[in-house]
Design an enzyme around this catalytic site. Structure first.
Site, PDB file in Angstrom:
ATOM      1  N   HIS A 158       0.818  -1.219   0.000  1.00  0.00           N
ATOM      2  CA  HIS A 158       0.000   0.000   0.000  1.00  0.00           C
ATOM      3  C   HIS A 158       0.849   1.266   0.000  1.00  0.00           C
ATOM      4  O   HIS A 158       1.906   1.339   0.616  1.00  0.00           O
ATOM      5  CB  HIS A 158      -0.931   0.008   1.217  1.00  0.00           C
ATOM      6  N   ASP A 159       0.381   2.244  -0.740  1.00  0.00           N
ATOM      7  CA  ASP A 159       0.933   3.602  -0.732  1.00  0.00           C
ATOM      8  C   ASP A 159       2.341   3.705  -1.324  1.00  0.00           C
ATOM      9  O   ASP A 159       3.016   4.711  -1.128  1.00  0.00           O
ATOM     10  CB  ASP A 159       0.941   4.181   0.694  1.00  0.00           C
ATOM     11  N   GLY A 195       5.072  -0.873   2.849  1.00  0.00           N
ATOM     12  CA  GLY A 195       4.255   0.284   2.525  1.00  0.00           C
ATOM     13  C   GLY A 195       5.037   1.579   2.409  1.00  0.00           C
ATOM     14  O   GLY A 195       6.135   1.723   2.969  1.00  0.00           O
TER      15      GLY A 195
END
Length: 268
Positions: free
Chosen positions: A120-121, A138
């Site tokens: 994520h991200d 992340g």
């Protein structure tokens, strides 16, 4: 448009006219896929995901799944993938978190080999190569033309600069400066300028010589890092690549990988 009869495609998914969806693929409601993109077979694309043109996703790739994050509560965060990307078998790209800005992003012309994980991200640039089983936690940022070796794990919030080369089987817990190479087991270290990679990208001998001098000033001069950055900006003010390096170094939050001394280096 070509959709195999065994594929499951939500009627609200947005597919360009010449998209190919192979056997046993699953495409979710909020997905859009651009022209010329092909899902070979057994590919899952879910969540609020945008895939650009002429991408090629191989069997068991999974794009747009929820982030592996305990605070994620089903918010409509995104994955945005650009054009001309290759995602080989079992690649996973997770959508973002609200806390991390809401978008996991992959640029253009990237090659992600089998079992690569993009958490994520993460924000990945253009013309990247990530070898088999490279894994990103992340909030990682990777610059254009970087190469990440196989079986390498990168800690959350780490940045890898443009044109950097990270060797295989590394544990990367701190930033790697642009134009450099890093390698080495549990805690990778920087080993000077990425000569071979930069030559392949068309850098001249004069440009390489300037980067070498700047690297030595920044990381091998014995000065405190802030002072080295100040000296490099003064000496190399007219060299855009050095300015890119000093800006990157000045912006580090996790610190930079340690540089080996001259007696250990393998610079050409």
């Amino acid at each position: 448009m070509e959709i195999h009869p065994t594929a499951v495609v939500h009627p609200k998914a947005e597919l360009a006219d010449d998209v190919v969806i192979g056997p046993y693929c699953v495409v979710g409601e909020h997905v859009s896929i651009g022209r010329g993109t092909k899902l070979v077979s057994h590919v899952s694309v879910d969540g609020w995901t945008e895939i650009g043109e002429r991408c090629h996703l191989y069997p068991f790739a999974s794009v747009g799944g929820p982030p592996q994050h305990l605070h994620y509560k089903g918010e409509p965060t995104k994955v945005v993938i650009g054009n001309d990307n290759i995602l080989r078998e079992y690649v996973t790209v997770n959508r973002a978190t609200v806390q991390g800005g809401g978008v996991t992003r992959l640029g253009h012309h990237n090659f992600l080999m089998a079992y690569v994980h993009v958490a994520h991200d993460c924000h990945l640039g253009n013309h990247l190569i990530m070898a088999n089983c490279a894994n990103l936690a992340g909030h990682i940022t990777i610059g254009d033309h970087a190469i990440i070796g196989g079986l390498t794990g990168i800690h959350q919030f780490v940045r890898v600069g443009a044109y950097a080369m990270v060797g295989g089987c590394c544990g990367l817990t701190q930033d790697v400066a642009p134009f450099t190479r890093a390698a080495g087991g549990y805690r990778a270290r920087m080993y000077g300028i990425n000569y071979i990679g930069l030559k392949r990208q068309g850098f001249t001998n004069d440009q390489l010589a300037v980067l070498k001098r700047a690297y030595d000033l920044l990381f091998r001069s014995g000065h405190r890092l802030a002072e080295s950055v100040k000296l490099a900006r003064k000496e190399f003010a007219n060299h855009k690549h050095v300015m890119e390096m000093t800006d990157f170094v000045d912006g580090t939050k996790r610190g930079l990988c340690a540089s080996v001394g001259r007696d250990e280096e393998t610079d050409e």
